[in-house]
Write a protein that holds these residues in place. Structure first.
Motif, PDB file in Angstrom:
ATOM      1  N   MET A   1       0.839  -1.197   0.000  1.00  0.00           N
ATOM      2  CA  MET A   1       0.000   0.000   0.000  1.00  0.00           C
ATOM      3  C   MET A   1       0.874   1.246   0.000  1.00  0.00           C
ATOM      4  O   MET A   1       1.870   1.302   0.721  1.00  0.00           O
ATOM      5  N   GLN A   2       0.506   2.227  -0.801  1.00  0.00           N
ATOM      6  CA  GLN A   2       1.182   3.524  -0.791  1.00  0.00           C
ATOM      7  C   GLN A   2       0.204   4.590  -0.330  1.00  0.00           C
ATOM      8  O   GLN A   2      -0.933   4.654  -0.792  1.00  0.00           O
ATOM      9  N   ILE A   3       0.656   5.428   0.605  1.00  0.00           N
ATOM     10  CA  ILE A   3      -0.142   6.551   1.095  1.00  0.00           C
ATOM     11  C   ILE A   3       0.648   7.822   0.823  1.00  0.00           C
ATOM     12  O   ILE A   3       1.792   7.959   1.278  1.00  0.00           O
ATOM     13  N   THR A   4       0.058   8.734   0.067  1.00  0.00           N
ATOM     14  CA  THR A   4       0.730   9.966  -0.330  1.00  0.00           C
ATOM     15  C   THR A   4       0.034  11.163   0.300  1.00  0.00           C
ATOM     16  O   THR A   4      -1.201  11.229   0.327  1.00  0.00           O
ATOM     17  N   SER A   5       0.832  12.089   0.805  1.00  0.00           N
ATOM     18  CA  SER A   5       0.284  13.320   1.379  1.00  0.00           C
ATOM     19  C   SER A   5       0.497  14.470   0.403  1.00  0.00           C
ATOM     20  O   SER A   5       1.633  14.909   0.205  1.00  0.00           O
ATOM     21  N   PRO A   6      -0.558  14.985  -0.204  1.00  0.00           N
ATOM     22  CA  PRO A   6      -0.390  16.114  -1.129  1.00  0.00           C
ATOM     23  C   PRO A   6      -0.075  17.419  -0.412  1.00  0.00           C
ATOM     24  O   PRO A   6       0.415  18.366  -1.030  1.00  0.00           O
ATOM     25  N   SER A   7      -0.327  17.462   0.905  1.00  0.00           N
ATOM     26  CA  SER A   7      -0.137  18.713   1.653  1.00  0.00           C
ATOM     27  C   SER A   7       1.064  18.661   2.589  1.00  0.00           C
ATOM     28  O   SER A   7       1.214  19.531   3.443  1.00  0.00           O
ATOM     29  N   HIS A   8       1.911  17.633   2.457  1.00  0.00           N
ATOM     30  CA  HIS A   8       3.146  17.547   3.239  1.00  0.00           C
ATOM     31  C   HIS A   8       2.849  17.517   4.745  1.00  0.00           C
ATOM     32  O   HIS A   8       3.473  18.218   5.542  1.00  0.00           O
ATOM     33  N   GLU A   9       1.895  16.686   5.140  1.00  0.00           N
ATOM     34  CA  GLU A   9       1.515  16.582   6.551  1.00  0.00           C
ATOM     35  C   GLU A   9       2.650  15.988   7.383  1.00  0.00           C
ATOM     36  O   GLU A   9       3.412  15.146   6.900  1.00  0.00           O
ATOM     37  N   HIS A  18      -4.010   7.122  12.449  1.00  0.00           N
ATOM     38  CA  HIS A  18      -4.481   6.074  11.539  1.00  0.00           C
ATOM     39  C   HIS A  18      -3.828   4.728  11.836  1.00  0.00           C
ATOM     40  O   HIS A  18      -3.725   3.881  10.952  1.00  0.00           O
ATOM     41  N   ARG A  19      -3.426   4.519  13.072  1.00  0.00           N
ATOM     42  CA  ARG A  19      -2.678   3.311  13.423  1.00  0.00           C
ATOM     43  C   ARG A  19      -3.465   2.033  13.114  1.00  0.00           C
ATOM     44  O   ARG A  19      -2.905   1.047  12.613  1.00  0.00           O
ATOM     45  N   GLU A  20      -4.752   2.017  13.377  1.00  0.00           N
ATOM     46  CA  GLU A  20      -5.538   0.803  13.128  1.00  0.00           C
ATOM     47  C   GLU A  20      -5.538   0.450  11.641  1.00  0.00           C
ATOM     48  O   GLU A  20      -5.381  -0.720  11.264  1.00  0.00           O
ATOM     49  N   ARG A  21      -5.685   1.452  10.798  1.00  0.00           N
ATOM     50  CA  ARG A  21      -5.662   1.225   9.347  1.00  0.00           C
ATOM     51  C   ARG A  21      -4.298   0.711   8.902  1.00  0.00           C
ATOM     52  O   ARG A  21      -4.201  -0.208   8.072  1.00  0.00           O
ATOM     53  N   ILE A  22      -3.244   1.278   9.463  1.00  0.00           N
ATOM     54  CA  ILE A  22      -1.885   0.860   9.108  1.00  0.00           C
ATOM     55  C   ILE A  22      -1.637  -0.576   9.549  1.00  0.00           C
ATOM     56  O   ILE A  22      -1.072  -1.390   8.803  1.00  0.00           O
ATOM     57  N   ASP A  23      -2.066  -0.902  10.771  1.00  0.00           N
ATOM     58  CA  ASP A  23      -1.868  -2.259  11.280  1.00  0.00           C
ATOM     59  C   ASP A  23      -2.516  -3.290  10.359  1.00  0.00           C
ATOM     60  O   ASP A  23      -1.931  -4.345  10.073  1.00  0.00           O
ATOM     61  N   TRP A  27      -0.889  -6.480   7.489  1.00  0.00           N
ATOM     62  CA  TRP A  27      -1.242  -7.890   7.339  1.00  0.00           C
ATOM     63  C   TRP A  27      -1.794  -8.194   5.954  1.00  0.00           C
ATOM     64  O   TRP A  27      -1.550  -9.272   5.408  1.00  0.00           O
ATOM     65  N   SER A  28      -2.511  -7.266   5.355  1.00  0.00           N
ATOM     66  CA  SER A  28      -3.089  -7.533   4.036  1.00  0.00           C
ATOM     67  C   SER A  28      -2.061  -7.341   2.924  1.00  0.00           C
ATOM     68  O   SER A  28      -1.895  -8.206   2.054  1.00  0.00           O
ATOM     69  N   ASP A  29      -1.339  -6.217   2.950  1.00  0.00           N
ATOM     70  CA  ASP A  29      -0.393  -5.889   1.887  1.00  0.00           C
ATOM     71  C   ASP A  29       1.055  -6.209   2.253  1.00  0.00           C
ATOM     72  O   ASP A  29       1.909  -6.299   1.369  1.00  0.00           O
ATOM     73  N   GLY A  30       1.341  -6.296   3.542  1.00  0.00           N
ATOM     74  CA  GLY A  30       2.704  -6.597   3.984  1.00  0.00           C
ATOM     75  C   GLY A  30       3.598  -5.387   4.135  1.00  0.00           C
ATOM     76  O   GLY A  30       4.676  -5.486   4.718  1.00  0.00           O
ATOM     77  N   HIS A  31       3.170  -4.228   3.623  1.00  0.00           N
ATOM     78  CA  HIS A  31       3.994  -3.028   3.736  1.00  0.00           C
ATOM     79  C   HIS A  31       3.137  -1.794   3.509  1.00  0.00           C
ATOM     80  O   HIS A  31       2.047  -1.877   2.918  1.00  0.00           O
ATOM     81  N   VAL A  32       3.643  -0.653   3.974  1.00  0.00           N
ATOM     82  CA  VAL A  32       3.027   0.643   3.699  1.00  0.00           C
ATOM     83  C   VAL A  32       4.154   1.606   3.329  1.00  0.00           C
ATOM     84  O   VAL A  32       5.135   1.738   4.069  1.00  0.00           O
ATOM     85  N   LEU A  33       4.013   2.272   2.184  1.00  0.00           N
ATOM     86  CA  LEU A  33       4.963   3.298   1.756  1.00  0.00           C
ATOM     87  C   LEU A  33       4.334   4.664   1.992  1.00  0.00           C
ATOM     88  O   LEU A  33       3.265   4.965   1.460  1.00  0.00           O
ATOM     89  N   PHE A  34       5.000   5.482   2.800  1.00  0.00           N
ATOM     90  CA  PHE A  34       4.546   6.850   3.059  1.00  0.00           C
ATOM     91  C   PHE A  34       5.368   7.794   2.184  1.00  0.00           C
ATOM     92  O   PHE A  34       6.598   7.830   2.290  1.00  0.00           O
ATOM     93  N   ARG A  35       4.686   8.571   1.356  1.00  0.00           N
ATOM     94  CA  ARG A  35       5.382   9.463   0.420  1.00  0.00           C
ATOM     95  C   ARG A  35       4.763  10.861   0.491  1.00  0.00           C
ATOM     96  O   ARG A  35       3.544  11.015   0.579  1.00  0.00           O
ATOM     97  N   ASN A 275       6.124  -5.340   7.255  1.00  0.00           N
ATOM     98  CA  ASN A 275       5.833  -6.452   8.156  1.00  0.00           C
ATOM     99  C   ASN A 275       6.920  -7.502   7.932  1.00  0.00           C
ATOM    100  O   ASN A 275       6.872  -8.264   6.963  1.00  0.00           O
ATOM    101  N   ASN A 276       7.892  -7.550   8.822  1.00  0.00           N
ATOM    102  CA  ASN A 276       9.043  -8.438   8.653  1.00  0.00           C
ATOM    103  C   ASN A 276       8.668  -9.910   8.773  1.00  0.00           C
ATOM    104  O   ASN A 276       9.404 -10.781   8.306  1.00  0.00           O
ATOM    105  N   LEU A 277       7.532 -10.211   9.388  1.00  0.00           N
ATOM    106  CA  LEU A 277       7.094 -11.598   9.511  1.00  0.00           C
ATOM    107  C   LEU A 277       6.642 -12.161   8.170  1.00  0.00           C
ATOM    108  O   LEU A 277       6.739 -13.365   7.931  1.00  0.00           O
ATOM    109  N   LEU A 278       6.144 -11.283   7.307  1.00  0.00           N
ATOM    110  CA  LEU A 278       5.581 -11.716   6.028  1.00  0.00           C
ATOM    111  C   LEU A 278       6.484 -11.432   4.836  1.00  0.00           C
ATOM    112  O   LEU A 278       6.461 -12.177   3.851  1.00  0.00           O
ATOM    113  N   MET A 279       7.237 -10.342   4.905  1.00  0.00           N
ATOM    114  CA  MET A 279       7.923  -9.836   3.721  1.00  0.00           C
ATOM    115  C   MET A 279       9.438  -9.908   3.878  1.00  0.00           C
ATOM    116  O   MET A 279      10.004  -9.342   4.821  1.00  0.00           O
ATOM    117  N   ALA A 280      10.089 -10.603   2.949  1.00  0.00           N
ATOM    118  CA  ALA A 280      11.543 -10.511   2.843  1.00  0.00           C
ATOM    119  C   ALA A 280      11.877  -9.234   2.076  1.00  0.00           C
ATOM    120  O   ALA A 280      11.126  -8.811   1.195  1.00  0.00           O
TER     121      ALA A 280
END
Length: 304
Positions: A1-9, A18-23, A27-35, A275-280
């Motif tokens: 998953m990639q999450i982008t902030s257009p307003s440089h938050e 948004h911790r619950e969404r990230i958690d 598990w679903s995607d194995g990673h989150v990219l914050f840009r 998520n190091n448990l799922l993703m090499a």
């Protein structure tokens, strides 16, 4: 998953909100990219890591700390023209992080992409006979600590004497063969496949491609071969009973991990949460002055 902030938050408070969404994404995607977020430099990155993890870890011996007082490490010091092969962080030890964060201070001028491979998909694609043998036997890692070559055993295990080392790891299944304080070999048996009971799943979880001689780049293999027998290389891995893992199996593992992988080009101030448990993870070769920092959190340990 990639999450982008257009307003440089600011990223750390965004993660906390948004911790619950990230958690769940981990598990679903194995990673989150914050840009596009405002990370806030190295101090801000540690705050981001602390917001994404319940507890950070600063005693990992395989990465150098960026500062003695912080929970941030330098990325693996490895030649830029060589690829870092897929591995799960610290899976060759008795404790490992559930979560790992990477912060791109400066991207490479060319290459240097992060690579991720989903261990759940790897399990599905490996030949059944091969997978069953790894489940049955597990792995034995053997690491030879030679003064001046790689990390010292004192740094890796956070001890100062052989007596401390034996006391710290001798009761936890480690074998210690000390020719001298300058040449010491530690062996440890553990799993190749990780069961994750709270999710009812399992994942390919190891460092075979970092430890097996047949996975080494040709130039590294040749350099080590001038000084050591192949079964005495500074890092080696075997089946858990000590028998060799066939070279063709290593090639199959490498191929399947690549088939199950994605590449993530890096931009300045990107933060990648894995998520190091799922993703090499790994890193492609690059040119230029790539600068990345790392944080580890939410440690797990081999069940007693």
């Amino acid at each position: 998953m990639q999450i982008t902030s257009p307003s440089h938050e600011p990223l750390a408070p965004w993660i906390r909100r948004h911790r619950e969404r990230i958690d769940e994404a981990l598990w679903s995607d194995g990673h989150v990219l914050f840009r596009g977020f405002d990370v806030g430099g190295l101090a801000g990155f540690e705050d981001c890591a602390g917001s994404a993890c319940d507890a950070l870890y600063r005693h990992y011996g395989d990465l150098p700390l960026a500062s003695a007082g912080d929970n941030v490490y330098f990325a693996t010091p490895y030649p830029k023209h060589l690829e870092i092969r897929f591995h799960n962080e610290a899976s060759h030890t008795r404790s490992w992080p559930s979560r790992q964060l990477f912060f791109c201070l400066e991207p490479a001028s060319e290459g240097g992409e992060w690579t991720l491979s989903d261990g759940r998909q790897v399990i599905e694609r490996l030949p059944a006979q091969m997978l069953e043998r790894f489940r049955e036997l597990g792995l034995m890692y053997r690491r030879r600590f030679i003064r001046g070559l790689d990390t010292s055993w004192q740094q890796f295990f956070k001890v100062e004497s052989l007596g401390e080392l034996r006391e710290k790891i001798g009761a936890s299944g480690h074998g210690i063969d000390a020719i001298s304080e300058n040449d010491l070999t530690v062996s440890y048996r553990t799993h190749a496949v990780l069961r994750i009971p709270e999710r009812g799943t399992e994942a390919w979880f190891n460092q075979i491609l970092l430890h097996h001689p047949d996975a080494l780049p040709a130039e590294v293999d040749a350099m080590l071969g001038r000084h050591f027998r192949r079964d005495q290389f500074p890092r080696t891995v075997f089946f858990g009973d000590g028998s060799p893992i066939p070279a063709e199996w290593v090639r199959t593992i490498d191929r399947v991990l690549v088939e199950c992988s994605v590449r993530i080009p890096t931009e300045a101030h990107d933060v990648l949460l894995v998520n190091n448990l799922l993703m090499a993870h790994g890193r492609l070769p690059y040119s230029g002055n790539r600068q990345v920092r790392v944080a580890l959190g939410d440690m797990r340990e081999v069940a007693a």
